[in-house]
Design a protein around this motif. Structure first.
Motif, PDB file in Angstrom:
ATOM      1  N   GLY A 143       0.824  -1.210   0.000  1.00  0.00           N
ATOM      2  CA  GLY A 143       0.000   0.000   0.000  1.00  0.00           C
ATOM      3  C   GLY A 143       0.852   1.253   0.000  1.00  0.00           C
ATOM      4  N   GLY A 144       1.919   1.234   0.781  1.00  0.00           N
ATOM      5  CA  GLY A 144       2.847   2.370   0.786  1.00  0.00           C
ATOM      6  C   GLY A 144       3.495   2.553  -0.578  1.00  0.00           C
ATOM      7  N   LEU A 145       3.892   1.440  -1.200  1.00  0.00           N
ATOM      8  CA  LEU A 145       4.512   1.504  -2.529  1.00  0.00           C
ATOM      9  C   LEU A 145       3.501   1.996  -3.570  1.00  0.00           C
ATOM     10  CD1 LEU A 145       6.572  -1.818  -2.450  1.00  0.00           C
ATOM     11  CD2 LEU A 145       7.287   0.485  -1.782  1.00  0.00           C
ATOM     12  N   THR A 146       2.255   1.550  -3.435  1.00  0.00           N
ATOM     13  CA  THR A 146       1.173   2.020  -4.305  1.00  0.00           C
ATOM     14  C   THR A 146       1.030   3.527  -4.195  1.00  0.00           C
ATOM     15  OG1 THR A 146      -0.045  -0.057  -4.213  1.00  0.00           O
ATOM     16  CG2 THR A 146      -1.344   1.929  -4.598  1.00  0.00           C
ATOM     17  N   ASN A 147       1.007   4.038  -2.960  1.00  0.00           N
ATOM     18  CA  ASN A 147       0.862   5.475  -2.754  1.00  0.00           C
ATOM     19  C   ASN A 147       2.063   6.251  -3.274  1.00  0.00           C
ATOM     20  OD1 ASN A 147      -1.683   5.240  -1.694  1.00  0.00           O
ATOM     21  ND2 ASN A 147      -1.024   5.274   0.436  1.00  0.00           N
ATOM     22  N   ALA A 148       3.259   5.669  -3.188  1.00  0.00           N
ATOM     23  CA  ALA A 148       4.454   6.329  -3.730  1.00  0.00           C
ATOM     24  C   ALA A 148       4.311   6.524  -5.238  1.00  0.00           C
ATOM     25  CB  ALA A 148       5.696   5.505  -3.413  1.00  0.00           C
TER      26      ALA A 148
END
Length: 199
Positions: free
Chosen positions: A52-57
């Motif tokens: 999810g963090g990578l998606t948001n990045a």
């Protein structure tokens, strides 16, 4: 909640350091977007936890991309522009998710960009930490609930933890509903009554 590398990356995301996984995710998105450019490229990304963090990045750096996450890890603070709404990002956070609770308690909730919606899924208890975080119970038979109480006695029942079961959607459009104002639907019964006789 996976490997040691994922846990280490989650910890780095609250620092000023940009983990390798973040750079790699953005690079991979750009590679796939270019590869599929002839068919419109990649316009949607999604992930859970570190994913999810990578998606948001990816979505922070590519405003034309729609991102949806479940219980995402935060981004390094320097990646998020203060005051930017990031309307292309939607985050669902489970009530009993240990990562979300930890980020909120530690004051890092602002490092999750975009819209945030809390969903009432999962059940309290350390034994359910992983399934509360992923939004699903990982079982071979696909049963996605916990049985509570004793059959035939008060309190017996099932608690369903599937995260997607707790995101209310419109029966007409399938689009998630978050509350607030909506247009009134004017139903003209005479005009649309399927039982009326057409002359």
């Amino acid at each position: 909640m996976g490997s040691f590398n994922d846990i280490r990356a989650d910890a780095q995301l609250v620092s000023e350091f940009t983990p390798h996984q973040v750079r790699a995710a953005v690079d991979y998105y750009e590679e796939m977007d270019e590869k599929y450019k002839k068919v419109g490229g990649v316009s949607y990304v999604t992930g859970n936890s570190l994913g999810g963090g990578l998606t948001n990045a990816v979505a922070v750096q590519n405003p034309g991309v729609t991102a949806v996450t479940l219980n995402p890890s935060p981004l390094p603070e320097h990646m998020i522009e203060p005051g930017q709404p990031y309307d292309n990002i939607t985050n669902y956070c489970s009530d009993f998710d240990v990562l979300t609770k930890s980020l909120d308690a530690g004051g890092y909730g602002h490092q999750i960009p975009g819209k945030r919606y809390n969903i009432n899924n999962g059940i309290p208890g350390i034994d359910q930490a992983i399934t509360n975080h992923t939004g699903y119970r990982n079982t071979k038979d696909g049963i996605q609930y916990y049985t509570i109480g004793e059959k035939g006695k008060p309190g017996y029942g099932r608690i369903y933890i599937d995260a997607d079961s707790h995101i209310v959607t419109s029966i007409w459009t399938g689009i998630p509903l978050y509350g607030g104002y909506s247009e009134r639907i004017d139903i003209d019964k005479e005009k649309h009554d399927p039982f009326s006789v057409i002359s």
